[in-house]
Design a protein around this motif. Structure first.
Motif, mmCIF file in Angstrom:
data_model
loop_
_atom_site.group_PDB
_atom_site.id
_atom_site.type_symbol
_atom_site.label_atom_id
_atom_site.label_comp_id
_atom_site.label_asym_id
_atom_site.label_seq_id
_atom_site.Cartn_x
_atom_site.Cartn_y
_atom_site.Cartn_z
ATOM 1 N N VAL A 1 -0.434 19.131 -47.865
ATOM 2 C CA VAL A 1 0.383 17.922 -47.781
ATOM 3 C C VAL A 1 1.815 18.344 -47.511
ATOM 4 N N ASP A 2 2.436 17.709 -46.522
ATOM 5 C CA ASP A 2 3.813 18.056 -46.185
ATOM 6 C C ASP A 2 4.459 16.876 -45.485
ATOM 7 N N ARG A 3 5.781 16.932 -45.395
ATOM 8 C CA ARG A 3 6.554 15.882 -44.735
ATOM 9 C C ARG A 3 6.937 16.346 -43.343
ATOM 10 N N GLU A 4 6.700 15.473 -42.346
ATOM 11 C CA GLU A 4 6.992 15.809 -40.964
ATOM 12 C C GLU A 4 8.466 15.576 -40.654
ATOM 13 N N ALA A 5 8.886 16.124 -39.516
ATOM 14 C CA ALA A 5 10.295 15.980 -39.123
ATOM 15 C C ALA A 5 10.670 14.532 -38.830
ATOM 16 N N ASP A 6 9.712 13.715 -38.404
ATOM 17 C CA ASP A 6 10.016 12.317 -38.084
ATOM 18 C C ASP A 6 9.962 11.407 -39.303
ATOM 19 N N GLY A 7 9.808 11.994 -40.505
ATOM 20 C CA GLY A 7 9.803 11.202 -41.712
ATOM 21 C C GLY A 7 8.431 10.786 -42.186
ATOM 22 N N ARG A 8 7.383 11.031 -41.408
ATOM 23 C CA ARG A 8 6.026 10.684 -41.816
ATOM 24 C C ARG A 8 5.462 11.786 -42.712
ATOM 25 N N VAL A 9 4.456 11.429 -43.474
ATOM 26 C CA VAL A 9 3.813 12.368 -44.391
ATOM 27 C C VAL A 9 2.452 12.740 -43.815
ATOM 28 N N ARG A 10 2.144 14.023 -43.799
ATOM 29 C CA ARG A 10 0.885 14.518 -43.224
ATOM 30 C C ARG A 10 0.027 15.149 -44.302
ATOM 31 N N LEU A 11 -1.260 14.797 -44.287
ATOM 32 C CA LEU A 11 -2.264 15.436 -45.134
ATOM 33 C C LEU A 11 -3.313 16.028 -44.207
ATOM 34 N N ALA A 12 -3.484 17.336 -44.262
ATOM 35 C CA ALA A 12 -4.408 18.036 -43.380
ATOM 36 C C ALA A 12 -5.536 18.647 -44.200
ATOM 37 N N VAL A 13 -6.764 18.465 -43.747
ATOM 38 C CA VAL A 13 -7.952 19.046 -44.367
ATOM 39 C C VAL A 13 -8.531 20.054 -43.379
ATOM 40 N N THR A 14 -8.506 21.323 -43.752
ATOM 41 C CA THR A 14 -8.982 22.403 -42.885
ATOM 42 C C THR A 14 -10.249 22.997 -43.475
ATOM 43 N N ASP A 15 -11.273 23.159 -42.648
ATOM 44 C CA ASP A 15 -12.547 23.697 -43.123
ATOM 45 C C ASP A 15 -12.879 24.998 -42.403
ATOM 46 N N GLY A 16 -14.064 25.507 -42.673
ATOM 47 C CA GLY A 16 -14.537 26.731 -42.030
ATOM 48 C C GLY A 16 -15.839 26.509 -41.310
ATOM 49 N N CYS A 17 -15.924 25.402 -40.552
ATOM 50 C CA CYS A 17 -17.172 25.038 -39.876
ATOM 51 C C CYS A 17 -17.427 25.856 -38.628
ATOM 52 N N GLY A 18 -16.438 26.637 -38.178
ATOM 53 C CA GLY A 18 -16.602 27.402 -36.947
ATOM 54 C C GLY A 18 -16.077 26.703 -35.718
ATOM 55 N N GLY A 19 -15.609 25.454 -35.884
ATOM 56 C CA GLY A 19 -15.035 24.738 -34.744
ATOM 57 C C GLY A 19 -15.976 23.702 -34.171
ATOM 58 N N ILE A 20 -15.411 22.769 -33.441
ATOM 59 C CA ILE A 20 -16.159 21.691 -32.793
ATOM 60 C C ILE A 20 -16.040 21.868 -31.282
ATOM 61 N N PRO A 21 -17.123 21.732 -30.536
ATOM 62 C CA PRO A 21 -17.019 21.835 -29.074
ATOM 63 C C PRO A 21 -15.968 20.879 -28.521
ATOM 64 N N ASP A 22 -15.236 21.339 -27.523
ATOM 65 C CA ASP A 22 -14.148 20.537 -26.961
ATOM 66 C C ASP A 22 -14.633 19.184 -26.447
ATOM 67 N N ASP A 23 -15.849 19.160 -25.882
ATOM 68 C CA ASP A 23 -16.366 17.902 -25.352
ATOM 69 C C ASP A 23 -16.671 16.895 -26.450
ATOM 70 N N ASP A 24 -16.820 17.364 -27.688
ATOM 71 C CA ASP A 24 -17.167 16.470 -28.793
ATOM 72 C C ASP A 24 -15.964 16.031 -29.612
ATOM 73 N N LEU A 25 -14.798 16.616 -29.368
ATOM 74 C CA LEU A 25 -13.635 16.286 -30.190
ATOM 75 C C LEU A 25 -13.277 14.811 -30.111
ATOM 76 N N GLU A 26 -13.422 14.210 -28.926
ATOM 77 C CA GLU A 26 -13.047 12.805 -28.767
ATOM 78 C C GLU A 26 -14.064 11.856 -29.395
ATOM 79 N N ARG A 27 -15.274 12.360 -29.705
ATOM 80 C CA ARG A 27 -16.319 11.481 -30.237
ATOM 81 C C ARG A 27 -16.517 11.648 -31.734
ATOM 82 N N VAL A 28 -15.744 12.516 -32.349
ATOM 83 C CA VAL A 28 -15.950 12.808 -33.767
ATOM 84 C C VAL A 28 -15.846 11.549 -34.624
ATOM 85 N N PHE A 29 -14.934 10.639 -34.272
ATOM 86 C CA PHE A 29 -14.704 9.456 -35.085
ATOM 87 C C PHE A 29 -15.531 8.254 -34.636
ATOM 88 N N ASP A 30 -16.438 8.437 -33.674
ATOM 89 C CA ASP A 30 -17.278 7.331 -33.237
ATOM 90 C C ASP A 30 -18.251 6.934 -34.336
#
Length: 389
Positions: A295-324
């Motif tokens: 959790v950190d504060r961005e330069a534009d004043g917004r607050v960011r929460l990042a969740v990083t895992d060890g899944c090995g990565g997602i194929p580039d073609d699937d990145l846009e469909r992750v939230f479908d």
């Protein structure tokens, strides 16, 4: 002003009014004709009025025939120049109008580009209108593509949920028949399995209800200042046992100035969104790995929460469909065989990340996913609250 000047002025006004009236009648008769014809009438009427008035004035002033002819020819050539320019302008306007009409006819029926936008030979107003029509066409095309994607996503969701509900229902039927026939000796164990199955089905239904609630844009709930640092620590504490059972460690990193990490929102909704991300990260991180919440504060004043895992990565073609909605990224529809980096949601329905996106967007925030070395990172950006209680 002497008497001769008054006489000439009166005759000029009379001829101008007479020719103007005739031109108005002709213009009215041709009002539904091509713009070129009306432009020719508009240019010829002043020319005819000028020629008639000058001719009458020349005769009244007893000017020589030679001088009269010179004046009349000068007016005639000037009028021809005006006529030619009127015809050229009418051609430009007509071409622009036809292009606008062609685009209007295709608007809503065809989403492909009608043709190149050429604004070099048309007036600025028509050029602006053509640009607006092209922009509208592009927006309609993008909206149609989004509608197609949503419809495909809905069909996938129905198919996937039907499978996910059919499988536990078949298991419940088999267990109930076994208990009824007396072929199952461990009745308490069968009852526990049935309860676990019912809990999983309840989770699927809850996810569907939450997704439906977010999609219908309900009235805003009462919101208050929420510390993302405390929220991240709470989620990490709640998922510690689950992570330990998977051999995964959950770590939280955040600065100490908690006042700068507060956002305005609904604590329960934001907790569910972050829990979905963390649960998904734990599920796809290899044993011995670490799920990091930063959790950190961005330069534009917004607050960011990042969740990083060890899944090995997602194929580039699937990145846009992750939230479908309902998308998992796997061919087989069983939770035990999903590929790394895909979403099973809170209960295996492929809705967890879609719910997280809906919650974040309802808080006027953004959620993104990107690949990082060894895994992927889901980032939530939310507006910082200006004051805290």
């Amino acid at each position: 002003m002497n008497r001769d000047q008054v006489t000439i002025l009166a005759m000029t006004a009379l001829w101008t009014l007479l020719v103007g009236a005739i031109g108005a009648v002709v213009l009215w008769r041709f009002r539904r004709r091509s713009l070129r014809i009306t432009m020719i009438v508009v240019s010829l009427a002043p020319l005819a009025a000028a020629l008639a008035a000058v001719g009458q004035s020349v005769r009244a002033m007893f000017i020589s025939a030679h001088d009269s002819l010179v004046v009349l020819w000068t007016l005639a050539f000037s009028g021809l120049l005006g006529l030619a320019m009127s015809v050229m302008l009418a051609h430009w306007i007509s071409a622009g109008s036809r292009d606008v009409g062609r685009r209007l006819r295709h608007l809503g029926t065809s989403y492909e580009a009608v043709g190149a936008v050429s604004n070099g030979n048309v007036p600025a107003e028509l050029a602006e209108l053509t640009d607006e029509l092209e922009t509208t066409r592009a927006r309609l095309a993008a909206s149609r593509e989004r509608e197609r994607a949503l419809e495909a996503s809905r069909r996938e969701l129905v198919a996937f949920m039907s499978h996910d509900l059919r499988t536990p229902l078949a298991g419940l039927r088999a267990l109930s028949e076994g208990l009824e026939d007396g072929v199952i000796e461990d009745a308490p164990g069968a009852l526990r399995q049935m309860r676990t199955t019912v809990d999983r089905m309840t989770g699927l239904v809850d996810d569907l209800f939450e997704l439906s609630r977010l999609s219908t844009a309900p009235p805003p709930r009462r919101r208050s200042a929420v510390s993302l640092r405390e929220l991240a620590e709470d989620v990490a504490g709640e998922t510690t046992e689950h992570a330990r059972s998977k051999g995964v460690t959950v770590a939280v990193s955040a600065p100490d100035d908690d006042d700068r990490l507060a956002v305005h929102g609904d604590a329960d909704e934001l907790t569910r969104a972050v829990s979905n991300l963390v649960g998904n990260a734990i599920r796809h991180t290899a044993p011995g790995g670490t799920v990091k919440l930063a959790v950190d504060r961005e330069a534009d004043g917004r607050v960011r929460l990042a969740v990083t895992d060890g899944c090995g990565g997602i194929p580039d073609d699937d990145l846009e469909r992750v939230f479908d909605i309902g998308w998992r990224g796997d061919e087989q529809r069983t939770p035990a065989t999903v590929s790394a980096g895909t979403d099973l949601g809170s209960s295996g329905g492929g809705l967890g990340l879609a719910i997280a996106r809906g919650v974040v967007e309802s808080h006027e925030g953004t959620i993104e996913v990107s690949n990082v070395p060894g895994g992927c990172a889901f980032s939530i950006d939310l507006p910082q609250v200006t004051t805290t209680p």
